[in-house]
Design an enzyme around this catalytic site. Structure first.
Site, PDB file in Angstrom:
ATOM      1  N   ARG A 116       3.172  -6.208 -31.847  1.00  0.00           N
ATOM      2  CA  ARG A 116       4.277  -5.250 -31.984  1.00  0.00           C
ATOM      3  C   ARG A 116       5.554  -6.001 -32.319  1.00  0.00           C
ATOM      4  O   ARG A 116       5.696  -7.179 -32.037  1.00  0.00           O
ATOM      5  CB  ARG A 116       4.480  -4.478 -30.675  1.00  0.00           C
ATOM      6  CG  ARG A 116       3.402  -3.453 -30.421  1.00  0.00           C
ATOM      7  CD  ARG A 116       3.670  -2.705 -29.123  1.00  0.00           C
ATOM      8  NE  ARG A 116       4.860  -1.907 -29.204  1.00  0.00           N
ATOM      9  CZ  ARG A 116       5.870  -1.952 -28.323  1.00  0.00           C
ATOM     10  NH1 ARG A 116       5.818  -2.752 -27.293  1.00  0.00           N
ATOM     11  NH2 ARG A 116       6.922  -1.187 -28.475  1.00  0.00           N
ATOM     12  N   LYS A 181       0.565 -10.334 -19.395  1.00  0.00           N
ATOM     13  CA  LYS A 181      -0.103  -9.445 -20.357  1.00  0.00           C
ATOM     14  C   LYS A 181      -1.541  -9.904 -20.580  1.00  0.00           C
ATOM     15  O   LYS A 181      -1.801 -11.074 -20.832  1.00  0.00           O
ATOM     16  CB  LYS A 181       0.685  -9.500 -21.663  1.00  0.00           C
ATOM     17  CG  LYS A 181       0.213  -8.555 -22.718  1.00  0.00           C
ATOM     18  CD  LYS A 181       1.351  -8.236 -23.651  1.00  0.00           C
ATOM     19  CE  LYS A 181       0.893  -7.595 -24.923  1.00  0.00           C
ATOM     20  NZ  LYS A 181       2.015  -7.108 -25.719  1.00  0.00           N
ATOM     21  N   ARG A 314      11.959  -4.563 -20.192  1.00  0.00           N
ATOM     22  CA  ARG A 314      11.986  -5.784 -19.364  1.00  0.00           C
ATOM     23  C   ARG A 314      12.361  -5.361 -17.949  1.00  0.00           C
ATOM     24  O   ARG A 314      13.196  -4.468 -17.776  1.00  0.00           O
ATOM     25  CB  ARG A 314      13.080  -6.748 -19.834  1.00  0.00           C
ATOM     26  CG  ARG A 314      12.912  -7.287 -21.216  1.00  0.00           C
ATOM     27  CD  ARG A 314      12.028  -8.547 -21.239  1.00  0.00           C
ATOM     28  NE  ARG A 314      11.806  -8.962 -22.602  1.00  0.00           N
ATOM     29  CZ  ARG A 314      10.930  -8.400 -23.436  1.00  0.00           C
ATOM     30  NH1 ARG A 314      10.183  -7.412 -23.032  1.00  0.00           N
ATOM     31  NH2 ARG A 314      10.788  -8.827 -24.669  1.00  0.00           N
TER      32      ARG A 314
HETATM   33  C1  BTN Z   1       1.147  -6.226 -29.025  1.00  0.00           C
HETATM   34  O1  BTN Z   1       2.033  -6.914 -29.550  1.00  0.00           O
HETATM   35  O2  BTN Z   1       1.118  -6.026 -27.822  1.00  0.00           O
HETATM   36  C2  BTN Z   1       0.064  -5.618 -29.873  1.00  0.00           C
HETATM   37  C3  BTN Z   1      -1.022  -6.598 -30.175  1.00  0.00           C
HETATM   38  C4  BTN Z   1      -2.168  -6.008 -30.967  1.00  0.00           C
HETATM   39  C5  BTN Z   1      -3.173  -7.061 -31.392  1.00  0.00           C
HETATM   40  C6  BTN Z   1      -4.381  -6.452 -32.026  1.00  0.00           C
HETATM   41  S1  BTN Z   1      -5.672  -7.649 -32.269  1.00  0.00           S
HETATM   42  C7  BTN Z   1      -6.558  -6.491 -33.214  1.00  0.00           C
HETATM   43  C8  BTN Z   1      -5.560  -5.771 -34.092  1.00  0.00           C
HETATM   44  N1  BTN Z   1      -5.320  -6.505 -35.314  1.00  0.00           N
HETATM   45  C9  BTN Z   1      -4.088  -6.994 -35.386  1.00  0.00           C
HETATM   46  O3  BTN Z   1      -3.646  -7.682 -36.316  1.00  0.00           O
HETATM   47  N2  BTN Z   1      -3.400  -6.633 -34.280  1.00  0.00           N
HETATM   48  C10 BTN Z   1      -4.182  -5.827 -33.398  1.00  0.00           C
END
Ligand code: BTN
Length: 319
Positions: A116, A181, A314
């Site tokens: 994100r 996380k 946060r």
């Molecule tokens: C976040 O930042 O919390 C979201 C992370 C999401 C990661 C997943 S891994 C599978 C899918 N492909 C990606 O490129 N991102 C999501």
């Protein structure tokens, strides 16, 4: 290179001669490929004179057939890749090429995993889950309301079912253990949300990862929490079944049918937080979420509601 890895994945010793014969290449070509495996995929391979080569730890690779067997009531086709830029990006390309939905994209590693707010998602080879489920959404925003929160709830329950009992939620869709996380979710959408669109539900779960220098926030993994190594095929199968259950509840009753359960599992309910939107910080106390999944904060004694993919929370020092 990955054919060689598949020969080594049992964690036993294999002689250079036997590997070369199986692949139809010379012993020195085997040696070169092994060096590539170590450099490219970060794997550790023991080389012992007179015995041959052995992976430092046996490896279980993703296996769509095994996933289908373990989750026989969930018949979403699986497209599995050894290495891809991002499973979300590949899912978007597959939609563009006319792949029928629903379907799942999985990868052993991502070279440009997306997180994100423009962040990267650490995606080392064969350690974690990089999963994108594509759904076709017809006729309306209601089916999109709170969808990312519903996915978070399904991921949380999957982790709990496999023994990570302290897994909980942080708005909008992080899964945490304590402050750390363990899983993240990224939704991407193409088409017209008011008419027909496709949504890619991207899920990253830290499964067997024990070290990485690529993450700049507090993180953990299922293995770090439990001391156990997890079978990723089983995890993908369980995740599919849980998503199926929660997505059908969402489809039938809208997000309001899930709102209370989500709030009960929100680790930051009642906490003092800062809501971050770019350079703006808004201090408040978490009241909960509304029937569309937006965050309800008490700001200077007044309830305010916030939504949007670029927001993040946060904890405040005094929380
Ligand atoms: C976040 O930042 O919390 C979201 C992370 C999401 C990661 C997943 S891994 C599978 C899918 N492909 C990606 O490129 N991102 C999501």
């Amino acid at each position: 290179m990955l054919t060689l890895l598949k020969l080594l994945k049992d964690g036993r010793f294999h002689s250079g001669e036997a590997l070369g014969a199986a692949l139809g290449i010379s012993r020195s070509a085997v040696w070169k490929q092994l060096q590539h495996l170590e450099a490219e995929l970060g794997l550790s391979i023991h080389k012992v004179r007179g015995r041959g080569y052995q992976l430092a730890a046996p490896l279980t690779l993703l296996d769509p057939q095994e996933i289908g067997r373990l989750a026989s009531s969930c018949n979403w086709p699986v497209l599995a890749f050894d290495s891809i830029d991002s499973t979300n990006a590949e899912a978007l390309r597959a939609i563009d090429q006319g792949q029928a939905s629903p379907f799942i994209v999985l990868a052993e590693r991502q070279t440009a995993g997306r997180g994100r707010r423009g962040r990267r998602w650490a995606s080392p080879f064969a350690e974690n889950i990089y999963y994108s489920l594509v759904l076709r959404i017809e006729g309306g925003m209601r089916q999109l309301e709170g969808l990312s929160l519903v996915v978070g709830l399904a991921v949380m329950h999957t982790l709990r079912e496999l023994g990570i009992s302290a897994a909980g939620l942080k708005w909008p869709n992080d899964v945490l253990v304590g402050q750390k996380k363990i899983a993240g979710i990224l939704l991407e959408l193409v088409g017209d949300p008011a008419d027909v669109c496709h949504v890619v539900l991207g899920v990253g779960i830290n499964v067997n990862m024990q070290v990485t220098e690529e993450v700049d926030q507090q993180w953990t993994s299922m293995r770090l929490q439990s001391g156990k190594v997890f079978d990723r095929n089983l995890l993908v199968a369980e995740l599919g079944l849980m998503l199926q259950k929660y997505l059908s509840r969402h489809q039938a009753g809208g997000f309001s049918a899930i709102q209370a359960e989500w709030e009960q599992n929100h680790l930051w309910q009642g906490r003092a937080v800062s809501l971050i939107a770019g350079v703006t910080h808004i201090d408040g106390e978490v009241l909960g979420i509304d029937s569309q999944g937006a965050l309800r904060l008490k700001v200077d004694g007044v309830e305010k509601v916030f939504s949007g993919g670029e927001l993040s929370l946060r904890l405040r020092d005094d929380s």
